[in-house]
Design an enzyme around this catalytic site. Sequence first.
Site, PDB file in Angstrom:
ATOM      1  N   GLY A 358      -0.878   2.189 -25.751  1.00 45.11           N
ATOM      2  CA  GLY A 358      -0.625   1.035 -25.206  1.00 45.11           C
ATOM      3  C   GLY A 358       0.880   0.946 -25.192  1.00 45.11           C
ATOM      4  O   GLY A 358       1.648   1.629 -25.906  1.00 45.11           O
ATOM      5  N   GLY A 363       7.472  -1.998 -28.119  1.00 47.01           N
ATOM      6  CA  GLY A 363       7.710  -0.396 -27.843  1.00 47.01           C
ATOM      7  C   GLY A 363       6.340   0.086 -27.415  1.00 47.01           C
ATOM      8  O   GLY A 363       5.248  -0.372 -27.215  1.00 47.01           O
ATOM      9  N   ASP A 477       2.500 -15.603 -28.277  1.00 48.36           N
ATOM     10  CA  ASP A 477       2.432 -14.534 -27.117  1.00 48.36           C
ATOM     11  C   ASP A 477       0.677 -14.179 -27.271  1.00 48.36           C
ATOM     12  O   ASP A 477       0.387 -13.144 -27.051  1.00 48.36           O
ATOM     13  CB  ASP A 477       3.041 -13.314 -27.438  1.00 48.36           C
ATOM     14  CG  ASP A 477       2.954 -12.469 -26.340  1.00 48.36           C
ATOM     15  OD1 ASP A 477       2.940 -12.955 -25.125  1.00 48.36           O
ATOM     16  OD2 ASP A 477       3.329 -11.214 -26.374  1.00 48.36           O
TER      17      ASP A 477
END
Length: 661
Positions: A358, A363, A477
């Site tokens: 991912g 990062g 988020d």
Amino acid sequence: MLPRNLLVFLLLFSFKFPSLASAENTTFDFQYFTVRDLTLLGDSHLKNGIVGLTRELGVPSSSSGSLIYNNPIHFFDQESNTTASFATKFSFSINNVNPSSFGDGLTFFLSPDNQTLGSPGGYLGLVNSSQSTKNKFLAIEFDTKLDAQFNDPNQNHVGLDINKLNSIKTADAMLQDIDLKSGNLITAWIDYKNDLRALNVFLSYSTLKPLTPLLSVDIDLSGYLKEDMFVGFSASTEGSTEVHSIVNWKFKTFGFLPVRPRSHPHNVSDSSVTIISDVPVSNSTNKHHKRLGLGLGIAGPAFFFVVLAVFGYVSVKKWKDMRTEKCLKAEILAGPREFSYKEVHAATRGFHSSRIIGRGAFGNVYKAIFVSSGTIGAVKRSKHSHEGKSEFLAELSIIAGLRHKNLVPLQGWCAEKGELLLVYEFMPNGSLDKVLHPEAENGILLTWPHRQNIAVGLSSVLAYLHQECEQQVIHRDIKTSNIMLDGNFNPRLGDFGLARLMDHDKSPVSTLTAGTMGYLAPEYLQYGKATEKTDVFSYGVVILEVACGKRPIEREPNSQKMVNLVDWVWKLHGEGRITAAADKRLNGDFKEEEMRKLLLVGLSCAHPDSAQRPSIRRVLQILNNEVEPMAVPRMKPSLSFSCSLTVEDIVSDDEESKTTA
């Protein structure tokens, strides 16, 4: 004449600045790809660190795309009249859903044009079919189709092309037992040595470079390298299912002399300097020299103090960072364990690109296999930037103190060798985004009970974050790619890199807008203020995505029009047929009343006016059938910002924002 001290100053000054005209050698190495420093044109796309140059479709199509390194490469140094040599190494694969449907191939190219994109088919994405002589390029083609128009020898060859696709020289890849269409990873080396006037191409299924080149051409390329060039790859198909992928890429130029400082001597001999000191000068000249000396005497110490101040600032900042890190370790000592860098490095095979599972703003995420304990983890590796470090500290400080069955469990962390690493429990079913929107047709289909469980579990963990923690956590988020699924498809909320802590009696978090388009509440976009109601909005969009199987913003089939999921569902609600929004892949395998309730909960959470949205606690009660659902208007209300944010809130001072993590 100049005084001696000024002359010495000028001589020293002239030695400080090297020439900027000399060309320098270029080197770069992409072990995996990101959008940084690269341009993707046409149908090329980035997926899991690999660049696909053509479309990935299960049906025959025509496609072309290119990948270009953003910075121009200097191949010619006018000062020394030198042309650079170059060497590149890259790994690629050419796969095919239907082996009988193949073509056309890929190229590595050099071109003065940073927008190189050609036509599909035999044009290899390199030249335009209507202007076949327009593009200027040097290219090595890896051709998988015999095209008589370009005098191809067969459908498995490598060739050198200069400004046209009729190759100067070709070689059959089968001479070294290489089948370009095999789907296997193939490594290519292309070396040009200008002093030998020779270009060689090597191919291998392994990463060991063969002793003998497949293609060797005696040629002087200096005449084609008189200007800056862009380097990259192109590929094309025409009525085939061939997929062309670039996995990694190294490139370097060499042969330029190192850039050396140039001096500009003033042709002053030792005797002439002595003479300068003895020459009588007028009083007016002496006064001028005194003023000049006084100016230099003042400027010198001033410059010294400026340098000293900068050095002091950097030292203090480093000391504060070290102190913050020590405090952080002390705070979480009783929480998740601290891994050694050696452990994490070994578990991820040195952060090998094949272990990437991912990517995010924070990062990369790597699959980690800890042999000593027999456990599998997911390691988030922070980007080496100020933002990456601040997000690392935010995520670690927040999640280390949280406990809930619907959170991704944090196993440990590491802050060594300049690395910022978080080790989470590995989630075998990946992200909700990947399951809802699989890349292949045979992906996992979430059943209706699974979807209901995801809606309830996510509302439960948000109620915990918003109302049950000592300090309220605003996630900021919430989206399907940040929701992981464990082995039983239970939702686990993760990625707290953008989360913020705040006391329950404080004003909304003031911050720069962060998050993902399509999931962001309108007032958050307008004012940049994060509240629990902005999280509720994002939750509503996720619930609609789970129920409908559509992305928040999606292109309409057979059209260029973009469709907003909330608007689409609300329109169906206004027409009295809201259940028509249900994911067609479910084939009606759900209770209509349950689907209606979930869709209405999603719309109520995605209400444009935050004051009209339910609390996440109310949502959990509705889903557990403890209270009646909220009434949702048939027509979507017009945009409103009467969202409990006053003007005073919007311009709140720094004191209120000190509660951010």
